[in-house]
Write a protein that holds these residues in place. Structure first.
Motif, PDB file in Angstrom:
ATOM      1  N   GLN A 254       0.834  -1.197   0.000  1.00 27.12           N
ATOM      2  CA  GLN A 254       0.000   0.000   0.000  1.00 27.12           C
ATOM      3  C   GLN A 254       0.865   1.242   0.000  1.00 27.12           C
ATOM      4  O   GLN A 254       1.855   1.314   0.733  1.00 27.12           O
ATOM      5  N   ASN A 255       0.481   2.228  -0.829  1.00 31.75           N
ATOM      6  CA  ASN A 255       1.156   3.516  -0.833  1.00 31.75           C
ATOM      7  C   ASN A 255       0.727   4.346   0.368  1.00 31.75           C
ATOM      8  O   ASN A 255      -0.205   3.982   1.100  1.00 31.75           O
ATOM      9  N   ASN A 256       1.358   5.481   0.546  1.00 37.29           N
ATOM     10  CA  ASN A 256       1.006   6.367   1.654  1.00 37.29           C
ATOM     11  C   ASN A 256      -0.402   6.933   1.511  1.00 37.29           C
ATOM     12  O   ASN A 256      -1.056   7.254   2.512  1.00 37.29           O
ATOM     13  N   ASN A 257      -0.883   7.060   0.281  1.00 38.16           N
ATOM     14  CA  ASN A 257      -2.224   7.609   0.067  1.00 38.16           C
ATOM     15  C   ASN A 257      -3.318   6.548   0.193  1.00 38.16           C
ATOM     16  O   ASN A 257      -4.479   6.847  -0.036  1.00 38.16           O
ATOM     17  N   GLY A 258      -2.985   5.334   0.527  1.00 36.88           N
ATOM     18  CA  GLY A 258      -3.970   4.290   0.765  1.00 36.88           C
ATOM     19  C   GLY A 258      -4.263   3.407  -0.429  1.00 36.88           C
ATOM     20  O   GLY A 258      -5.049   2.471  -0.319  1.00 36.88           O
ATOM     21  N   ARG A 259      -3.664   3.676  -1.569  1.00 38.15           N
ATOM     22  CA  ARG A 259      -3.904   2.845  -2.739  1.00 38.15           C
ATOM     23  C   ARG A 259      -3.115   1.539  -2.635  1.00 38.15           C
ATOM     24  O   ARG A 259      -1.985   1.509  -2.156  1.00 38.15           O
ATOM     25  N   THR A 260      -3.728   0.484  -3.108  1.00 38.26           N
ATOM     26  CA  THR A 260      -3.081  -0.821  -3.113  1.00 38.26           C
ATOM     27  C   THR A 260      -2.388  -1.018  -4.454  1.00 38.26           C
ATOM     28  O   THR A 260      -2.994  -0.823  -5.508  1.00 38.26           O
TER      29      THR A 260
END
Length: 118
Positions: free
Chosen positions: A37-43
């Motif tokens: 997961q990225n910091n922005n919440g995207r998988t």
């Protein structure tokens, strides 16, 4: 009916080497999937294929030497450290795994010393 049986037999004989080679190829290729997961919440899903090198090859005198098939390929310049005889003119000692291989000028294996690098 006889033609059907003969055609089925012929198809089996043609396809059998292809089916026998498939498991060996499947062992050398492997797909790896990574999920993070990225910091922005995207998988993020990443897929890659890992190809493993073939296991150590057994060299024999008279074979054609190909360094791409050798494991841990190195040219041996200090052959006396490994108790190897001086190579004849135009020949050289090379390393493949733990084996020392004497190769003539044409690229053919002349001699194999197994376990020279232990």
């Amino acid at each position: 009916m006889k033609k059907f049986i003969l055609s089925a037999l012929a198809a089996t004989l043609v396809a059998s080497p292809l089916l026998a080679a498939a498991p060996a190829e499947a062992q050398q290729r492997r797909e790896v999937t990574t999920v993070r997961q990225n910091n922005n919440g995207r998988t993020v899903v990443t897929k890659k294929t890992v190809v493993r090198a073939p296991q150590q090859r057994n060299w024999r005198a008279g074979q054609r030497f190909d360094r791409r098939q050798a494991q841990n390929y190195r040219v041996i310049t200090t052959y006396r450290n490994y108790r190897l005889a001086a190579p004849p003119r135009g020949s050289q000692w090379v390393r493949s795994g733990n084996d020392a291989i004497l190769i003539n000028g044409r690229g053919n294996v002349v001699q194999v010393r197994g376990g020279a690098f232990r």
